[in-house]
Design an enzyme around this catalytic site. Structure first.
Site: not given
Length: 446
Positions: A155, A263, A266, A329
């Site tokens: 995660f 985007g 993942c 990002k």
């Protein structure tokens, strides 16, 4: 503990460095000898804040090493983590060829008890698949060795992956074996000093948890982007709406930032994979399918605003757009499924020139856009603006948040700015004399 990690992408390299940081002996395996040599020298081939320093330190102190040999990596290791890529196939399903290949080689190579850990994001049922592959290889060798296969999904947020690993919200372990769960608890115990973070569940539940988490976050992004579209049409400000709904603790402020869609490596892949899994099991995932549809639409919203603005001037053909940001990002060089690439594709197809700058992802962007003669990648932020007809901001890098607006006006042919991340105040942009277009808010100076 002795740990073998197969794969040196974001997940594998971050996991290896962080396990070594806590005192474990870690061997990282990759099939690419050039990458292995780069990592042995203490340098990393991906951009992730804090990672290179951690890799260099642990290589120097002898806890972290790299090899192309899986046999070398498995020697003496209790844990064998699979962290290879699982890209999308054209139909949206998950390509497990790399996972299968690693499982086969583990079965051909292992010579004592191993806990094989699926850390790659994989469809529900993959642990059973890996177990079957390893067992088949052992049978072919006429060898009877004990092993276990568990799910331990990652995660990690790109751009903050090291911190996410070192201070996790939770550690999910999918196994039906109590002993295996306790061994993983011991491995992860240094990362859970303040409270218990390990959550043990059925293997298939752990595999599903990863997809459910990413699809939930993707849903929040598509939701706020859909609200932004409605806000523009009814005269509301999505930024104010966000504050209003985010103050409800049941909703919260995280992942409800309007923009150009999600985007990266993942969300797009995992949303499509869960849609495929659901349909293959006789269930139509209407909500998740809509999340994907909304995101695809959102990626072209800014391009449509640019096209509409220039309609009265004969269209975008022959015009030049300055573009700030290529990465999907900030704080990463990852351009996979980046909204910037879709914006560039749409506008250059109409004959618009694009001069782009990104502080980290420029090289990857140049590789991805090679062959598009209408695209130029520049090395300096303000160089992109020289003689351009408009500026579009598509990645929320910190250095874009408070730029020199007077300099922007001087370099552009007209004070025209398209903000795909809502970084600037419409009121301030209007007072500065800009024509300003953002997401989910009224245009200024149009």
């Amino acid at each position: 503990m002795n740990v073998c990690i197969v794969g040196t992408g974001y997940v594998g390299l971050v996991s290896a460095a962080c396990f070594a940081e806590m005192g474990n002996d870690v061997v990282c395996v990759d099939v690419n000898p050039e990458i292995v040599e780069t990592l042995r020298s203490g340098k990393v081939h991906i951009f992730e804040p804090g990672l290179e320093d951690m890799v260099r330190r642990n290589v120097g102190e002898g806890r972290l090493s790299f090899t192309t040999s899986l046999a070398e990596g498995l020697e003496g290791a209790l844990f064998a983590f699979i962290t290879v890529g699982t890209p999308s196939l054209p139909d949206g399903s998950c390509d497990l060829c790399y996972v299968d290949a690693v499982a086969s080689e583990i079965g051909r190579t292992m010579d004592d008890y191993k806990i094989v850990v699926d850390k790659s994001t994989v469809p529900v049922g993959t642990a059973d698949r890996v177990r079957e592959i390893i067992r088949k290889e052992l049978d072919a060798r006429s060898v009877d060795l004990e092993f276990d296969v568990v799910s331990n999904p990652e995660f990690l947020k790109e751009g903050d992956a090291v911190m996410d690993f070192m201070k996790p919200d939770r550690v999910i372990v999918g196994t039906e074996n109590v002993r295996t769960a306790e061994l993983l608890r011991a491995l992860y115990s240094p990362f859970a000093r303040s409270r218990e973070k390990l959550i043990v569940m059925k293997t298939r539940s752990a595999e599903m948890t990863k997809y459910a988490a990413n699809c939930m976050l993707a849903t929040k992004i598509s939701f706020i982007n859909e609200m932004a579209g409605i806000c523009e049409r009814v005269g509301a400000d999505v930024g104010e709406v966000r504050l209003g709904i985010g103050s409800d603790h049941r909703i919260g402020y995280h992942f409800i930032y309007p923009g150009m869609g999600y985007g990266g490596s993942c969300f797009p892949k995992d949303v499509k994979a869960l849609i495929d899994t659901a349909r293959n099991n006789g269930f139509e995932p209407r909500l998740i399918a809509s999340v994907d549809d909304v995101n695809n639409r959102q990626k072209v919203v800014l391009a449509e605003k640019i096209q509409k603005y220039f309609e009265a001037q004969g269209g975008v053909a022959g015009k030049t757009l300055a573009l700030w940001g290529i990465a999907f990002k900030a704080n990463t060089d990852d351009i996979r499924e980046a909204p910037a690439l879709e914006l560039i594709r749409v506008l250059t197809a109409q004959g618009m020139r694009v001069r782009a700058f990104d502080p980290v992802a420029a090289e990857r962007g140049a590789q991805a856009l090679e062959g598009n003669e209408l695209v130029e990648i520049v090395k300096e932020q303000y160089e992109a603006l020289e003689g351009a007809d408009a500026l579009a901001v598509v990645t929320d890098w910190n250095q874009f948040r408070n730029p020199d607006f007077q300099r922007i006006r001087q370099l552009l042919t007209a004070p025209l700015l398209f903000d795909g991340r809502n970084l600037y105040s419409p009121e301030m942009m209007g007072q500065s004399g800009f024509a300003y277009f953002s997401i989910g808010r009224a245009a200024v100076g149009a």
